[in-house]
Design a protein around this motif. Sequence first.
Motif: not given
Length: 401
Positions: A34, A168, A172, A236, A353-354
Amino acid sequence: MGHIDLDQLLAEMVSTEDLLIVQDLDGVCIPLVKDPLTRVLDPAYVWAAKRLEGSFSVLTNGEHGGHRGVNCVVERALGDPQLPAKQGLYLPGLAAGGVQLQNCYGEISHPGITDAEIAFLAALPSRMQTLLEQRLPALLPQLTSDEIQILAKKSVLDTELSPTILLNGLFSLTPDDVGIQQSLQIMLQELMNELINSAISAGLPNSFFLHIAPNMGCDGQRERLKPAAPGDVGTTDIQFMLKGAVKEAGLLVLINKHIAKHKGTAPLGKDFDVRSAPKTHQGLLDLCRKHIPVDQMPLLMGVGDTVTSNPSPDGTGWLRGGSDRGFLTLLQDLGATYNRTNRVVLVDSSGGEVYRPSLLDERLQGISDPEDPLHFDVLVPSGPSTYVAWFRSLAERRSAR
């Protein structure tokens, strides 16, 4: 068309005399994160790339230089900020979609870019942050002004040639709220369109475009946003990029430079760059056919991770996109044109993480479709670590020939 495994790919690439590997970075050899400042690269990969010098180039929408560039990732991986420049260990090739050229010693040039364009880009990160701070409170009213300011700053990537806003960190905060995620995407697109309009007002009407990642292809003029959906956050980030900075044009620049190095002359001209390249897939193919003899074209291997395909809303076809689709398709079609067994490799970046669709889904849902003209020769469902191990083996085997 069937897939081949990594062992067969290794055997083919080891035995090929004139080889050019063109490879994306993030999601391929660097796990997706991220925060790009936390990216990690295996030092063994860097040394392997050096051993493949002359047969390997990167092609990325990220950048080489600056505190967010991949050069810093290389320096951290090696534990010595001076070592890459001394021993030529930086990753050579094109960044910022094709407008930032670097050799292995970290010497960077920007072919085809004007001072006015660079000056406009330099002012964008602070403007992006200000615009985010103005727009986010309406979408995230639970946050304080200090929290908004921190989030806005973290969301802006202040790269030199492709300043970017990432969603991103904002996603979250609302991991299960598709409605808010879609609103954030729309807000971001409107914000970036405002900046495009300001470039037009500044006398730069033909200088920039917006690269949406991931996207749902192009409507002929601009890339389509990929709306968030349950289980898929969609778009994103949006990059503010220089026109001409597209990977498929970058592929031709790399081929031209490869031939110049190995054959002594540049068939497309020594000053050929992405901004002087044709703007269409067919135009790029025709340019190669006209100027590059069959005996000068190397065998090509293209490696990426971002390819998308989704049903069109009206159910009549497919919306295909992804930042690696264009150059991988061109590489595939050049193979057919020149009777070369070019190879297209797709690495699974869903383990980072994405969010990305996974190659573990045999249908490749969200990535490809039954009518897709792009065919993947090799799938790497276990992700960057497996690809890096294969890459190291290739470097060892080719250097031992």
